[in-house]
Design a protein around this motif. Structure first.
Motif: not given
Length: 67
Positions: A28-31, A34-36
Motif C-alpha cells: 500500500q505504501m508503495q502504491g 507512485r500516486r504521489r
C-alpha cells in the motif's frame, strides 16, 4: 497433539499473519508513493483536470459572492 505442539502451531500462524499484514502495508505504501509521483508530474492529465475543476469551483464561489 500435545499442548506444546498446539502452542507452536498457533505461534507459527500468528507469525504468518503478521508477515502477510506487513507485506500488504508495504504494498500500500508503495502504491501511495507512485500516486504521489503522478501528482507531482505536471504533465499528468488527471492532475490537469483536477486543477481545472478547482479553478471552476473557485470562480463559481467568487461569482456567488459578487452578486
Amino acid at each position: 497433539m500435545g499442548m506444546k505442539d498446539q502452542f507452536q502451531e498457533k505461534s507459527e500462524q500468528l507469525q504468518n499473519q503478521a508477515r502477510q499484514k506487513a507485506d500488504q502495508a508495504r504494498e500500500q505504501m508503495q502504491g501511495r508513493g507512485r500516486r504521489r509521483d503522478e501528482d507531482m508530474d505536471p504533465s499528468h492529465p488527471q492532475r490537469d483536470r483536477d486543477r481545472e475543476r478547482e479553478r471552476e469551483q473557485e470562480d463559481r464561489f467568487d461569482q456567488d459572492y459578487d452578486v
